[in-house]
Design a protein around this motif. Structure first.
Motif, PDB file in Angstrom:
ATOM      1  N   LEU A  31       0.842  -1.192   0.000  1.00  9.22           N
ATOM      2  CA  LEU A  31       0.000   0.000   0.000  1.00  9.22           C
ATOM      3  C   LEU A  31       0.876   1.241   0.000  1.00  9.22           C
ATOM      4  N   SER A  32       0.407   2.297  -0.616  1.00  6.86           N
ATOM      5  CA  SER A  32       1.091   3.583  -0.561  1.00  6.86           C
ATOM      6  C   SER A  32       0.091   4.663  -0.196  1.00  6.86           C
ATOM      7  N   VAL A  33       0.517   5.638   0.607  1.00  4.62           N
ATOM      8  CA  VAL A  33      -0.305   6.800   0.929  1.00  4.62           C
ATOM      9  C   VAL A  33       0.277   7.989   0.181  1.00  4.62           C
ATOM     10  N   GLU A  34      -0.537   8.635  -0.661  1.00  6.82           N
ATOM     11  CA  GLU A  34      -0.060   9.677  -1.560  1.00  6.82           C
ATOM     12  C   GLU A  34      -1.008  10.874  -1.548  1.00  6.82           C
ATOM     13  N   PRO A  35      -0.600  12.002  -2.137  1.00 11.04           N
ATOM     14  CA  PRO A  35      -1.526  13.126  -2.295  1.00 11.04           C
ATOM     15  C   PRO A  35      -2.712  12.703  -3.173  1.00 11.04           C
ATOM     16  N   PRO A  36      -3.888  13.273  -2.933  1.00  2.55           N
ATOM     17  CA  PRO A  36      -5.070  12.858  -3.696  1.00  2.55           C
ATOM     18  C   PRO A  36      -5.027  13.333  -5.142  1.00  2.55           C
ATOM     19  N   ARG A  37      -5.592  12.536  -6.046  1.00  5.95           N
ATOM     20  CA  ARG A  37      -5.856  12.997  -7.406  1.00  5.95           C
ATOM     21  C   ARG A  37      -7.180  13.754  -7.452  1.00  5.95           C
ATOM     22  N   ASP A  38      -8.132  13.301  -6.610  1.00  2.51           N
ATOM     23  CA  ASP A  38      -9.466  13.895  -6.527  1.00  2.51           C
ATOM     24  C   ASP A  38      -9.437  14.981  -5.449  1.00  2.51           C
ATOM     25  N   PRO A  39      -9.724  16.241  -5.799  1.00  3.97           N
ATOM     26  CA  PRO A  39      -9.639  17.325  -4.812  1.00  3.97           C
ATOM     27  C   PRO A  39     -10.645  17.197  -3.672  1.00  3.97           C
ATOM     28  N   SER A  40     -11.668  16.331  -3.813  1.00  3.96           N
ATOM     29  CA  SER A  40     -12.634  16.138  -2.725  1.00  3.96           C
ATOM     30  C   SER A  40     -12.109  15.183  -1.655  1.00  3.96           C
ATOM     31  N   CYS A  41     -10.941  14.574  -1.906  1.00  5.85           N
ATOM     32  CA  CYS A  41     -10.372  13.589  -0.984  1.00  5.85           C
ATOM     33  C   CYS A  41      -9.144  14.150  -0.274  1.00  5.85           C
ATOM     34  N   ALA A  42      -8.868  13.618   0.905  1.00  2.00           N
ATOM     35  CA  ALA A  42      -7.720  14.076   1.692  1.00  2.00           C
ATOM     36  C   ALA A  42      -6.437  13.369   1.284  1.00  2.00           C
ATOM     37  N   PHE A  43      -6.538  12.105   0.856  1.00  3.07           N
ATOM     38  CA  PHE A  43      -5.369  11.311   0.479  1.00  3.07           C
ATOM     39  C   PHE A  43      -5.770  10.324  -0.616  1.00  3.07           C
ATOM     40  N   TYR A  44      -4.760   9.772  -1.262  1.00  3.53           N
ATOM     41  CA  TYR A  44      -4.919   8.662  -2.210  1.00  3.53           C
ATOM     42  C   TYR A  44      -4.130   7.484  -1.659  1.00  3.53           C
ATOM     43  N   TYR A  45      -4.625   6.259  -1.870  1.00  9.80           N
ATOM     44  CA  TYR A  45      -3.811   5.086  -1.537  1.00  9.80           C
ATOM     45  C   TYR A  45      -3.743   4.138  -2.726  1.00  9.80           C
TER      46      TYR A  45
END
Length: 282
Positions: A48-62
């Motif tokens: 798993l990776s925790v990354e900046p979101p691609r979707d601006p409505s989300c806080a993070f991307y995994y």
């Protein structure tokens, strides 16, 4: 450079989690396979990776990768580990709802305690093109030829494809043959996670899952969601079900079509470390 990681698990479904918030954590498939090796690497079912979101409505991307290096769209036990990791990192408070982005779309996580998480997994998708599954029309069960046997199989997507079979005995030797065959069945265009479910009552199921890209696992969160959803759609279980997997228990809540499904369960840290081994060659 050493690659720092956290080793975590959700009822035995184990992960290596990478912090990609400041730098792209993308790794070649060969390196993922080397890290996943349980004899010469770290050992895990998924990375798993925790990354900046691609979707601006989300806080993070995994991001999610299977032990064989292939990408995955969703992981129920994994997202609970992501939430617990974010809490330890100071980015998620107990009692807080946060929208985070998976490869298959946004989910909402609710941290109930430092080690217990509820996840809105979205509404189960039964339409064959959305699984994807080769069928002329949608049905509660499909007759599939699996390793020489004809099985009634439920098909559903929880952000990744699942094939669900009701059985009387989860210890039957036949499952060792049927699991890999169902995972690779040609009517599932992208393969499937094969779930074998034993009903113990309207509010209690027992489950084993053979995951695509990982094999037999101690637990599969989306598999528990899928098994409950298939049986709920058939009217065979109640709106709240306890699902026992080899590694532990999950709670699944789904009123039915038109509603989202919630999964609740634990997440735990095992250890933190650094990966020092050189990149493996394909």
């Amino acid at each position: 450079m050493p690659l720092r990681f956290s080793k975590m698990h959700g009822i035995g479904n184990d992960f290596v989690l990478l912090d990609g918030r400041a730098a792209d954590p993308a790794l070649p498939a060969a390196v993922i396979r080397a890290m996943a090796d349980r004899h010469t690497g770290i050992g895990f079912d998924q990375l798993l990776s925790v990354e900046p979101p691609r979707d601006p409505s989300c806080a993070f991307y995994y991001g999610i990768w299977n032990a064989d290096g292939s990408p995955s769209g969703q992981c129920g036990n994994g997202v609970r580990c992501v939430a617990t990791w974010l809490h330890r990192a100071g980015a998620l408070a107990i009692g807080e709802d946060v929208r985070i982005e998976s490869p298959s779309g946004p989910v909402t996580v609710r941290l109930l305690a430092a080690d217990r998480v509820a996840v809105d997994m979205g509404e189960p998708r039964f339409a064959p093109p959305r699984i994807p599954f080769d069928a002329a029309q949608e049905a509660d069960a499909y007759a599939l030829d699996v390793a020489g046997e004809t099985l009634p199989v439920g098909a559903v997507s929880m952000g990744n494809p699942h094939a669900i079979v009701v059985v009387d005995d989860l210890q039957s030797p036949a499952l060792q043959r049927l699991g890999p065959a169902l995972t690779a069945h040609p009517r599932f265009a992208e393969g499937a996670n094969a779930g074998f479910v034993q009903p113990l009552g309207r509010d209690h199921l027992r489950l084993r899952v053979h995951e695509r890209g990982a094999g037999w696992t101690l637990a599969c969160g989306t598999g528990a969601c899928a098994a409950m959803a298939v049986l709920r759609r058939r009217g065979e279980v109640d709106a709240r079900v306890q699902v026992d997997l080899p590694g532990g228990r999950l709670q699944i809540d789904w009123p039915g079509p038109g509603h989202t499904l919630w999964m609740t369960g634990p997440a735990a840290f095992a250890f933190d470390g650094e990966w020092l081994a050189p990149a493996a060659a394909d």
